[in-house]
Design an enzyme around this catalytic site. Structure first.
Site, PDB file in Angstrom:
ATOM      1  N   LYS A  45     -29.482  54.236  92.312  1.00 20.39           N
ATOM      2  CA  LYS A  45     -28.186  55.056  91.838  1.00 20.39           C
ATOM      3  C   LYS A  45     -28.519  56.547  92.662  1.00 20.39           C
ATOM      4  O   LYS A  45     -29.573  56.994  92.937  1.00 20.39           O
ATOM      5  CB  LYS A  45     -28.418  54.950  90.365  1.00 20.39           C
ATOM      6  CG  LYS A  45     -27.536  56.129  89.951  1.00 20.39           C
ATOM      7  CD  LYS A  45     -26.206  55.271  89.476  1.00 20.39           C
ATOM      8  CE  LYS A  45     -25.022  56.099  89.013  1.00 20.39           C
ATOM      9  NZ  LYS A  45     -23.730  55.746  89.024  1.00 20.39           N
ATOM     10  N   CYS A 136     -19.117  61.627  96.500  1.00 21.72           N
ATOM     11  CA  CYS A 136     -18.630  61.310  94.990  1.00 21.72           C
ATOM     12  C   CYS A 136     -17.439  61.916  94.494  1.00 21.72           C
ATOM     13  O   CYS A 136     -17.527  63.137  94.653  1.00 21.72           O
ATOM     14  CB  CYS A 136     -19.975  61.624  94.094  1.00 21.72           C
ATOM     15  SG  CYS A 136     -19.454  61.458  92.559  1.00 21.72           S
TER      16      CYS A 136
HETATM   17  C1  DHB Z   1     -20.439  58.337  91.163  1.00 20.55           C
HETATM   18  C2  DHB Z   1     -19.250  57.598  91.830  1.00 20.55           C
HETATM   19  C3  DHB Z   1     -19.480  57.598  93.192  1.00 20.55           C
HETATM   20  O1  DHB Z   1     -18.553  56.993  93.839  1.00 20.55           O
HETATM   21  C4  DHB Z   1     -20.729  57.851  93.886  1.00 20.55           C
HETATM   22  O2  DHB Z   1     -20.626  58.082  95.198  1.00 20.55           O
HETATM   23  C5  DHB Z   1     -21.628  58.369  93.018  1.00 20.55           C
HETATM   24  C6  DHB Z   1     -21.746  58.343  91.828  1.00 20.55           C
HETATM   25  C7  DHB Z   1     -20.220  58.226  89.884  1.00 20.55           C
HETATM   26  O3  DHB Z   1     -19.365  58.273  89.135  1.00 20.55           O
HETATM   27  O4  DHB Z   1     -21.379  58.125  88.956  1.00 20.55           O
END
Ligand code: DHB
Length: 376
Positions: A45, A136
């Site tokens: 993640k 993000c």
């Molecule tokens: C999240 C969403 C994304 O597209 C990403 O690249 C990293 C994190 C999120 O909302 O947690």
């Protein structure tokens, strides 16, 4: 049997299919499940410096689009356990014991956070590569960095000249681009830095999906605006992979992600130039067994087509289309906004020559003399 072996950033992977950062990647248990599947690598993640809960629920929803792959919208807001967890002995050794390469994704809330995380992760043995997520779209009040070219340039400059940089390959996760000058601008920035791969592409940011029955947005955070993923984004992922495969330095690998639900989807991304393919939305809905199924489907498709390795068809999309001519450089004032670049093109000259030839032919055929013309 066809081989799905590949390399990303010089790292040898037994299988070119692996997980995207995001769904089912937040805990050691989830990461181990990926490692136990046929996934070619395990990607964490996106981590922030400190552990955080993310945005309020509901923040991820799927909605139908055809049978194969759902669409998805998310605005999770980076819920994660913090960088120290993803680079901990517990996580790194659990994945290492499965003989899988471990990639760690970073998505700091500031440049200082990214540099701090980078220096911590670079020191840890057992981490194969670092993926810096510049895409993000879900942090309220923070724009998507990959759309701010000056900031992207400054971040890559700072990261790649930081004293901790260099002991592991660095990849960059990009946002989807939609305009040719933007592909070119992003590529010209990326080409300046010693990065080893890019990932194309993150979700399409700030989409809105409406639940007509309840007359409200499908997810709660950011007034319902979130990253669109799944089947909707596959054509955009294909375009981004193709563009960056052609625009980036040869030593920068392109990894494709977006709407992959089947072996055929993966095949298409590889045909556009991807060295490996990540799976996000489908991993969420199907679980880690999707890596076995998609790999098997890709292998069967390759065998049917007579390919023994992905290098035999990677980037070899057949050119049955008209390649756009390089646009002439026209000073802004000379462009009338109608798409005319001014001046006479080769096509115009050809048309004029053809008209003259037809006129001469008709004149001969009907015995027209200069007197007849004068009489007109
Ligand atoms: C999240 C969403 C994304 O597209 C990403 O690249 C990293 C994190 C999120 O909302 O947690």
């Amino acid at each position: 049997m066809a081989s799905l072996k590949t390399t990303v950033a010089g790292i040898a992977l037994d299988c070119c299919i692996y997980n995207a950062s995001g769904p089912r990647t937040g805990t050691v248990n989830a990461l181990v499940k990926i490692g136990e599947s046929r996934s070619g690598a395990v990607l964490s993640k996106s981590a922030t410096l400190l552990c955080q809960d993310g945005n309020p629920l509901p923040r991820y929803k799927e909605f139908p689009l055809g049978d194969a792959c759902p669409g998805s919208i998310n605005s999770e807001g980076l819920p994660n356990q913090g960088i120290d967890y993803y680079i901990s002995e517990e996580v790194v050794s659990a994945i290492g014991s499965l003989a899988k390469h471990y990639f760690v994704s970073l998505s700091g809330l500031s440049l200082a956070d990214n540099l701090e995380m980078l220096s911590r992760a670079m020191k840890v043995q057992g981490i194969a590569a670092i993926e810096l997520n510049l895409a993000c779209p879900n942090i309220p009040g923070k724009p998507t960095m990959a759309y701010d070219f000056e900031q992207m340039d400054a971040v890559l400059q700072a990261v790649t000249t930081h004293p901790s940089f260099g002991s592991k390959p660095l990849g960059v996760k990009l946002a989807p681009y939609f305009d040719v000058p933007h592909f070119q601008r992003a590529a010209s920035i990326l080409n300046k830095y010693p990065i080893k791969y890019v990932v194309c592409t993150n979700t399409i940011g700030n989409a809105l999906v409406v639940d007509a029955e309840n007359e409200q947005a499908l997810i709660k955070p950011k007034a319902g605006f979130g990253g669109l993923g799944g089947a909707y984004v596959k054509p955009i992922a294909l375009a981004n992979v193709r563009q960056f495969s052609q625009l980036l330095r040869e030593d920068i690998d392109v990894v494709g992600v977006g709407g992959v639900a089947s072996g055929t989807d993966a095949f298409e991304l590889i045909l556009c130039g991807a060295k490996a393919v990540q799976v996000g939305t489908k991993h969420w809905s199907e679980g880690a067994s999707c890596f076995n199924r998609i790999s098997e489907e890709l292998s069967v498709l390759m065998t049917k087509k007579g390919y023994k390795s992905i290098e035999e068809f990677r980037g070899k999309l057949k050119e049955n289309f008209c390649r756009p001519k390089a646009a002439p450089v026209v000073p802004k004032a000379a462009n009338d906004g109608q798409g005319s670049a001014g001046g006479i093109s080769a096509l115009h000259v050809l048309q004029i020559v053809l008209c003259i030839l037809v006129a001469v032919f008709l004149a001969r055929e009907f015995k027209v003399t200069s007197k007849d013309v004068a009489a007109l």
